[in-house]
Design a protein around this motif. Structure first.
Motif, short mmCIF file in Angstrom:
data_model
loop_
_atom_site.label_atom_id
_atom_site.label_comp_id
_atom_site.label_asym_id
_atom_site.label_seq_id
_atom_site.Cartn_x
_atom_site.Cartn_y
_atom_site.Cartn_z
N GLU A 167 -33.94 33.03 50.53
CA GLU A 167 -32.96 32.68 51.55
C GLU A 167 -32.09 33.91 51.81
OE1 GLU A 167 -29.07 29.93 51.48
OE2 GLU A 167 -30.94 28.87 51.07
N LYS A 194 -31.04 35.16 48.15
CA LYS A 194 -31.17 34.21 47.06
C LYS A 194 -32.64 33.88 46.87
CE LYS A 194 -28.17 30.96 47.04
NZ LYS A 194 -27.37 29.75 47.30
N SER A 222 -32.08 28.51 41.58
CA SER A 222 -31.82 29.57 42.55
C SER A 222 -31.13 30.72 41.84
CB SER A 222 -30.99 29.06 43.73
OG SER A 222 -29.71 28.67 43.31
N LYS A 270 -35.38 31.31 45.33
CA LYS A 270 -35.32 29.88 45.02
C LYS A 270 -36.68 29.37 44.57
CE LYS A 270 -34.06 28.21 48.95
NZ LYS A 270 -33.48 27.45 50.05
N GLN A 278 -40.05 29.48 52.71
CA GLN A 278 -40.54 28.77 51.53
C GLN A 278 -42.05 28.57 51.63
OE1 GLN A 278 -38.46 25.07 50.94
NE2 GLN A 278 -36.46 26.02 51.20
N ASP A 287 -29.12 34.39 42.61
CA ASP A 287 -28.48 35.25 43.60
C ASP A 287 -28.91 36.69 43.35
OD1 ASP A 287 -27.13 33.10 44.72
OD2 ASP A 287 -25.41 33.33 43.37
N ASP A 330 -25.42 20.46 40.07
CA ASP A 330 -25.52 21.92 40.01
C ASP A 330 -24.85 22.42 38.74
OD1 ASP A 330 -26.68 21.95 42.56
OD2 ASP A 330 -24.73 22.17 43.54
N GLN A 356 -34.50 22.21 40.59
CA GLN A 356 -34.41 23.35 41.51
C GLN A 356 -33.66 24.46 40.81
OE1 GLN A 356 -32.70 22.52 45.38
NE2 GLN A 356 -32.10 24.64 45.64
N ASP A 398 -34.58 30.92 55.77
CA ASP A 398 -35.03 30.31 54.52
C ASP A 398 -36.56 30.22 54.61
OD1 ASP A 398 -35.32 28.95 52.17
OD2 ASP A 398 -34.09 27.24 52.76
#
Length: 170
Positions: A157, A118, A110, A120, A169, A112, A78, A108, A167
């Motif tokens: 999310e 969030k 994401s 994503k 998707q 905020d 991350d 990935q 969440d």
């Protein structure tokens, strides 16, 4: 008649390292050991016959036993840039049955939107080695490679409480 007896034993190991409260590194290894027995007693395909009656066709028997190992090494990390978190990663796989390896990169992201929402997204390549019956010399293709696919994900999310998160998707 097709009889497949395949069992796999796996050992996954992973290590996590936290660089800060928002950033971490993850490393792992997965070792799979497969034993298989493939027993086939099927009609012989005759290329010169347009319409073939499989009930009356001559039959062919093929019995094959063996073992295969698959080893996977993976990593992801991350990286925080303000409200954006980027998580690049990769998986290296080796399969002893086909004696080939494959690298699958992944990413990935994401963002905020608020303290509870969030946005994503992710893209990644995923691979799978062929099964023992698919690489059979008589009824399969011993020259098969890893089967690969690309996954694309977009989602949101929401943290409703300490006990409830949604969440969604696609």
């Amino acid at each position: 008649q097709v009889d497949l007896d395949i069992w796999t034993l796996g050992l996954p190991l992973s290590v996590n390292h936290r660089r800060s409260s928002d950033e971490r590194d993850r490393f792992g290894v997965e070792i799979l050991r497969t034993r298989f027995a493939v027993n086939l007693f099927v009609p012989r395909f005759q290329r010169d016959q347009i319409f073939q009656d499989f009930e009356d066709s001559p039959k062919v028997r093929q019995d094959r036993k063996g073992e295969a190992d698959e080893i996977g090494l993976w990593w992801n990390s991350d990286y925080k840039f303000g409200e954006l978190t980027a998580t690049p990663g990769a998986r290296l796989s080796y399969d002893s049955l086909i004696q080939k390896s494959e690298v699958d990169p992944r990413l990935q992201l994401s963002y905020d939107l608020s303290a509870v929402n969030k946005l994503k997204g992710a893209v990644g390549r995923y691979s799978q080695a062929p099964q023992p019956d698919e690489t059979d010399t008589k009824f399969g293709n011993p020259n098969l490679d890893f089967e690969t696919s690309y996954h694309y994900v977009l989602g949101i999310e929401t943290l409703w409480s300490a006990l409830l998160t949604t969440d969604i998707q696609v």
